[in-house]
Design a protein around this motif. Structure first.
Motif, PDB file in Angstrom:
ATOM      1  N   UNK A  46      38.885  43.966  23.893  1.00 36.51           N
ATOM      2  CA  UNK A  46      40.255  43.722  23.431  1.00 36.51           C
ATOM      3  C   UNK A  46      40.341  42.331  22.845  1.00 36.51           C
ATOM      4  N   UNK A  47      41.253  42.202  21.881  1.00 35.24           N
ATOM      5  CA  UNK A  47      41.492  40.885  21.301  1.00 35.24           C
ATOM      6  C   UNK A  47      42.970  40.743  20.992  1.00 35.24           C
ATOM      7  N   UNK A  48      43.543  39.678  21.507  1.00 34.96           N
ATOM      8  CA  UNK A  48      44.929  39.344  21.236  1.00 34.96           C
ATOM      9  C   UNK A  48      44.921  38.325  20.109  1.00 34.96           C
ATOM     10  N   UNK A  49      45.899  38.408  19.233  1.00 33.41           N
ATOM     11  CA  UNK A  49      45.960  37.488  18.088  1.00 33.41           C
ATOM     12  C   UNK A  49      45.790  36.039  18.519  1.00 33.41           C
ATOM     13  N   UNK A  50      44.893  35.357  17.839  1.00 29.82           N
ATOM     14  CA  UNK A  50      44.685  33.937  18.085  1.00 29.82           C
ATOM     15  C   UNK A  50      43.846  33.632  19.312  1.00 29.82           C
ATOM     16  N   UNK A  51      43.376  34.656  20.008  1.00 24.63           N
ATOM     17  CA  UNK A  51      42.560  34.414  21.201  1.00 24.63           C
ATOM     18  C   UNK A  51      41.201  35.081  21.033  1.00 24.63           C
ATOM     19  N   UNK A  52      40.243  34.622  21.832  1.00 26.59           N
ATOM     20  CA  UNK A  52      38.906  35.196  21.795  1.00 26.59           C
ATOM     21  C   UNK A  52      38.918  36.608  22.369  1.00 26.59           C
ATOM     22  N   UNK A  53      38.023  37.476  21.896  1.00 24.66           N
ATOM     23  CA  UNK A  53      37.955  38.824  22.468  1.00 24.66           C
ATOM     24  C   UNK A  53      37.450  38.792  23.904  1.00 24.66           C
ATOM     25  N   UNK A  54      37.739  39.866  24.636  1.00 27.20           N
ATOM     26  CA  UNK A  54      37.321  39.989  26.026  1.00 27.20           C
ATOM     27  C   UNK A  54      36.814  41.410  26.242  1.00 27.20           C
ATOM     28  N   UNK A  55      35.724  41.541  26.990  1.00 27.24           N
ATOM     29  CA  UNK A  55      35.220  42.852  27.392  1.00 27.24           C
ATOM     30  C   UNK A  55      35.694  43.116  28.809  1.00 27.24           C
ATOM     31  N   UNK A  56      36.260  44.308  29.030  1.00 28.06           N
ATOM     32  CA  UNK A  56      36.835  44.660  30.327  1.00 28.06           C
ATOM     33  C   UNK A  56      36.215  45.973  30.808  1.00 28.06           C
ATOM     34  N   UNK A  57      35.809  46.002  32.075  1.00 28.01           N
ATOM     35  CA  UNK A  57      35.348  47.243  32.696  1.00 28.01           C
ATOM     36  C   UNK A  57      35.659  47.192  34.186  1.00 28.01           C
ATOM     37  N   UNK A  58      35.538  48.337  34.850  1.00 30.10           N
ATOM     38  CA  UNK A  58      35.800  48.369  36.291  1.00 30.10           C
ATOM     39  C   UNK A  58      34.487  48.545  37.045  1.00 30.10           C
ATOM     40  N   UNK A  59      34.460  47.996  38.240  1.00 31.79           N
ATOM     41  CA  UNK A  59      33.277  48.033  39.085  1.00 31.79           C
ATOM     42  C   UNK A  59      33.703  48.492  40.476  1.00 31.79           C
ATOM     43  N   UNK A  60      32.957  49.444  41.050  1.00 30.70           N
ATOM     44  CA  UNK A  60      33.262  49.952  42.389  1.00 30.70           C
ATOM     45  C   UNK A  60      32.275  49.364  43.391  1.00 30.70           C
ATOM     46  N   UNK A  61      32.809  48.858  44.485  1.00 31.54           N
ATOM     47  CA  UNK A  61      31.971  48.421  45.598  1.00 31.54           C
ATOM     48  C   UNK A  61      32.319  49.275  46.807  1.00 31.54           C
ATOM     49  N   UNK A  62      31.331  49.554  47.641  1.00 28.68           N
ATOM     50  CA  UNK A  62      31.522  50.397  48.816  1.00 28.68           C
ATOM     51  C   UNK A  62      31.308  49.604  50.089  1.00 28.68           C
ATOM     52  N   UNK A  63      32.124  49.912  51.054  1.00 33.16           N
ATOM     53  CA  UNK A  63      32.003  49.315  52.378  1.00 33.16           C
ATOM     54  C   UNK A  63      31.813  50.470  53.360  1.00 33.16           C
ATOM     55  N   UNK A  64      30.789  50.398  54.182  1.00 39.37           N
ATOM     56  CA  UNK A  64      30.517  51.474  55.138  1.00 39.37           C
ATOM     57  C   UNK A  64      30.512  50.905  56.559  1.00 39.37           C
ATOM     58  N   UNK A  65      30.970  51.711  57.510  1.00 42.08           N
ATOM     59  CA  UNK A  65      30.971  51.300  58.898  1.00 42.08           C
ATOM     60  C   UNK A  65      30.912  52.530  59.799  1.00 42.08           C
ATOM     61  N   UNK A  66      30.452  52.293  61.005  1.00 43.86           N
ATOM     62  CA  UNK A  66      30.429  53.362  62.009  1.00 43.86           C
ATOM     63  C   UNK A  66      31.794  53.463  62.639  1.00 43.86           C
ATOM     64  N   UNK A  91      32.721  35.065  27.965  1.00 40.12           N
ATOM     65  CA  UNK A  91      31.598  34.341  27.348  1.00 40.12           C
ATOM     66  C   UNK A  91      31.019  35.138  26.198  1.00 40.12           C
ATOM     67  N   UNK A  92      30.914  34.544  24.987  1.00 44.69           N
ATOM     68  CA  UNK A  92      30.514  35.308  23.796  1.00 44.69           C
ATOM     69  C   UNK A  92      29.230  36.118  23.923  1.00 44.69           C
ATOM     70  N   UNK A  93      28.131  35.548  24.349  1.00 44.27           N
ATOM     71  CA  UNK A  93      26.890  36.319  24.441  1.00 44.27           C
ATOM     72  C   UNK A  93      26.967  37.393  25.513  1.00 44.27           C
ATOM     73  N   UNK A  94      27.466  37.027  26.674  1.00 43.20           N
ATOM     74  CA  UNK A  94      27.572  37.947  27.794  1.00 43.20           C
ATOM     75  C   UNK A  94      28.582  39.047  27.501  1.00 43.20           C
ATOM     76  N   UNK A  95      29.661  38.694  26.846  1.00 42.58           N
ATOM     77  CA  UNK A  95      30.707  39.662  26.480  1.00 42.58           C
ATOM     78  C   UNK A  95      30.121  40.778  25.624  1.00 42.58           C
ATOM     79  N   UNK A  96      29.289  40.416  24.629  1.00 42.54           N
ATOM     80  CA  UNK A  96      28.717  41.397  23.717  1.00 42.54           C
ATOM     81  C   UNK A  96      27.682  42.276  24.421  1.00 42.54           C
ATOM     82  N   UNK A  97      26.855  41.685  25.278  1.00 40.01           N
ATOM     83  CA  UNK A  97      25.862  42.448  26.036  1.00 40.01           C
ATOM     84  C   UNK A  97      26.557  43.429  26.971  1.00 40.01           C
ATOM     85  N   UNK A  98      27.593  42.967  27.653  1.00 37.02           N
ATOM     86  CA  UNK A  98      28.326  43.843  28.565  1.00 37.02           C
ATOM     87  C   UNK A  98      28.946  45.009  27.805  1.00 37.02           C
TER      88      UNK A  98
END
Length: 167
Positions: A46-66, A91-98
């Motif tokens: 996504x890119x908002x006018x006048x601002x740098x683009x941003x890559x957005x995604x979701x990440x799931x983490x799991x918590x397990x217990x007895x 971050x420009x390089x990381x944003x593009x790789x992601x």
């Protein structure tokens, strides 16, 4: 007669000011997050006018217990909770790789190696994300103020469970 007490007061004032200044300089804080999980949403840029683009995604983490009191392990005794995190990469390089290589359920794509070849890796991957927590507010479509928690990624590492390489 007044010179001695005035000098003592001055020294105490300077000492107090220097202690305050030193404590301000030495006081530090830390906003660091480390997550290890699986991608739940393909990245969008996504890119908002006048601002740098941003890559957005979701990440799931799991918590397990007895959840049982018994000493003997049984399959029904394990409980699990999944937490979803919104990851933003500026971050420009990381944003593009992601944007290019992070995919839902797996990471599948080309990864450049620095030995004059490009390896195609097909990976059932977990992703390690390092960054900081950011709390923000925004207005939704109905003009209602909402709060959002985002992880601003500084580093992403692709980890694989199994790898098949094709050159």
């Amino acid at each position: 007669m007044f010179r001695r007490p005035l000098l003592q007061v001055f020294h105490q004032f300077v000492r107090h000011e220097s202690e305050v200044a030193t404590s301000l300089v030495l006081e530090r804080s830390l906003n660091r997050v480390q997550l290890l999980g699986r991608v739940g949403q393909d990245p969008v840029m996504r890119q908002v006018e006048g601002k740098n683009p941003v890559t957005i995604f979701s990440l799931a983490t799991n918590e397990m217990w007895r959840s049982g009191d018994s000493e003997v392990y049984q399959m029904g005794d394990v409980s699990q909770k999944t937490t979803w995190h919104r990851i933003s990469v500026f971050r420009p390089g990381l944003r593009d790789v992601a944007y290019q290589y992070v995919k839902k359920g797996s990471s599948k794509g080309r990864i450049r190696t620095y030995r004059l070849k490009i390896a195609f890796l097909y990976i059932r991957a977990r992703i390690f994300v390092e960054g900081k927590v950011d709390y923000g507010e925004y207005m939704d479509k109905n003009n209602v103020r909402r709060q959002a928690t985002t992880i601003i990624a500084d580093n992403i590492i692709f980890l694989s469970d199994q790898t098949k390489e094709k050159a």
